[in-house]
Design an enzyme around this catalytic site. Sequence first.
Site, PDB file in Angstrom:
ATOM      1  N   TYR A  18      42.718  -3.327 -43.109  1.00  0.00           N
ATOM      2  CA  TYR A  18      43.637  -2.356 -42.266  1.00  0.00           C
ATOM      3  C   TYR A  18      44.367  -1.328 -43.130  1.00  0.00           C
ATOM      4  O   TYR A  18      44.995  -1.739 -44.039  1.00  0.00           O
ATOM      5  CB  TYR A  18      44.571  -2.953 -41.350  1.00  0.00           C
ATOM      6  CG  TYR A  18      45.332  -2.263 -40.576  1.00  0.00           C
ATOM      7  CD1 TYR A  18      44.845  -1.691 -39.385  1.00  0.00           C
ATOM      8  CD2 TYR A  18      46.780  -2.182 -40.921  1.00  0.00           C
ATOM      9  CE1 TYR A  18      45.485  -0.852 -38.613  1.00  0.00           C
ATOM     10  CE2 TYR A  18      47.522  -1.155 -39.858  1.00  0.00           C
ATOM     11  CZ  TYR A  18      47.033  -0.699 -38.763  1.00  0.00           C
ATOM     12  OH  TYR A  18      47.812   0.235 -38.011  1.00  0.00           O
ATOM     13  N   ASP A  24      44.323   0.168 -51.753  1.00  0.00           N
ATOM     14  CA  ASP A  24      45.538   0.294 -50.672  1.00  0.00           C
ATOM     15  C   ASP A  24      46.611  -1.018 -51.203  1.00  0.00           C
ATOM     16  O   ASP A  24      46.297  -2.093 -50.758  1.00  0.00           O
ATOM     17  CB  ASP A  24      45.003  -0.149 -49.458  1.00  0.00           C
ATOM     18  CG  ASP A  24      45.966   0.041 -48.305  1.00  0.00           C
ATOM     19  OD1 ASP A  24      47.154  -0.013 -48.494  1.00  0.00           O
ATOM     20  OD2 ASP A  24      45.625   0.143 -47.075  1.00  0.00           O
ATOM     21  N   LYS A  44      55.960  -0.393 -47.853  1.00  0.00           N
ATOM     22  CA  LYS A  44      56.708  -1.448 -47.748  1.00  0.00           C
ATOM     23  C   LYS A  44      57.892  -1.497 -48.594  1.00  0.00           C
ATOM     24  O   LYS A  44      58.858  -0.884 -48.605  1.00  0.00           O
ATOM     25  CB  LYS A  44      55.664  -2.706 -47.918  1.00  0.00           C
ATOM     26  CG  LYS A  44      54.745  -2.387 -47.120  1.00  0.00           C
ATOM     27  CD  LYS A  44      54.895  -2.889 -45.884  1.00  0.00           C
ATOM     28  CE  LYS A  44      53.520  -3.103 -44.911  1.00  0.00           C
ATOM     29  NZ  LYS A  44      53.712  -3.372 -43.638  1.00  0.00           N
TER      30      LYS A  44
END
Length: 419
Positions: A141, A234, A262
Amino acid sequence: MNSKELFAKAQTLMPGGVNSPLRACKYVKSEPVFIENAKGAYLWDVEGRQYIDYVYSWGPQILGHQDPAVSEAAHKAIDLGSSYGAPCFGEVALAEEINKLIPSMEMMRMVSSGTEATMSALRLARGYTGRNKFIKFIGNYHGHADAFLAAAGSAAATVPGTPGVPEEVTSHTLLAQYNDLDAVKAHFEASGDDIACIIVEPCAGNMGLVLPAEGFLQGLRDLCTQYGAVLIFDEVITGFRLSRGGAQQRYGITPDLTTLGKIIGGGFPVGCYGGKREIMEHMAPVGSVFQAGTLSGNPVAMAAGLATLKRLQECDYDALEARTKKLTDELVAIMKEKGQAVSLNRVASAFTMYFSDKPVTNMIESGQCDSEAYATYWQQMLAQGIYLAPAGFECAFTSFAHTDEDFEKTLEAARKVEF
């Protein structure tokens, strides 16, 4: 209002009553609790119930909620203004710190979310190479930009298809199973002259935690080098969680571009993409690849992120990893004593306990796990004050704020679960 009342009200105002689909808790056949406060290892809902947190805002709160140094930095920053729409000291200081910890990010650009970071990195890779196609892995994702919503993991796995995304947009998205290097080779052999990049979660975190097989990441690096494609890591989840230098430091593989999110905002909305100088200099205003953002480099997020990275350099990653291993080994033993089949994937302070008797190495195997058993487990753990992800294909996270007592309470709750 209590959680049930708030959820009922929310459903009249927001689709499904939530601002992100997984929060609706449909996968675990429940309703969400509404959180009012968080500190250290704990959450409190609007009714005042306390929970030991293993979601941590999906990963960024590795120091725990309201770490004093991070909170102080954010408060000082907001007292100077919440947004400028202009350059500020904090974005330079944070970029310098990131470069120090992840040297492959020679230049970078701040954005406001992981989706922005991955979307921009893909555009840059295409602009740099002059190619259109890219390879992504089934179950990885990379945010909700249209091009990535082909066989995405995480909450996208619960949605049938991706209405609203034209087929032409995903026609350039080449899919392969995670850990299947032969499938990647086949794509390059068929379309190597038009493949701009590979984008990969170096440790997949959105079909549960799935670790890279021996030689998989190095194989991707070699193929990108051979065909002149860009390798994008990623690291929105893995960055600064697997080690101070992320997954690329832990596995010894250097990507061309990296996306972060994050942790680098200390809990505030933030993202970042960066990498080789020769690639990044294709971004406007130096180059012709366009990307912009009003809140990019937001001073409050930059201050919180810088304080977080500074604090992490004082923390003992090895000790947290050892404590996480002990916790998860005991959780697995408890489940097996109950006759419940489980399989564990773990790295550093992240883990997923799959309700399956087989190892999980890709999205197919993740999808074969027992969702009913996970829902039962989740409901009973929540009732005992243990806050886990409301889906079996997500990571759980430990933090430097968790105490041995927190872990023991978690194990005691697991012992009381009945299937």
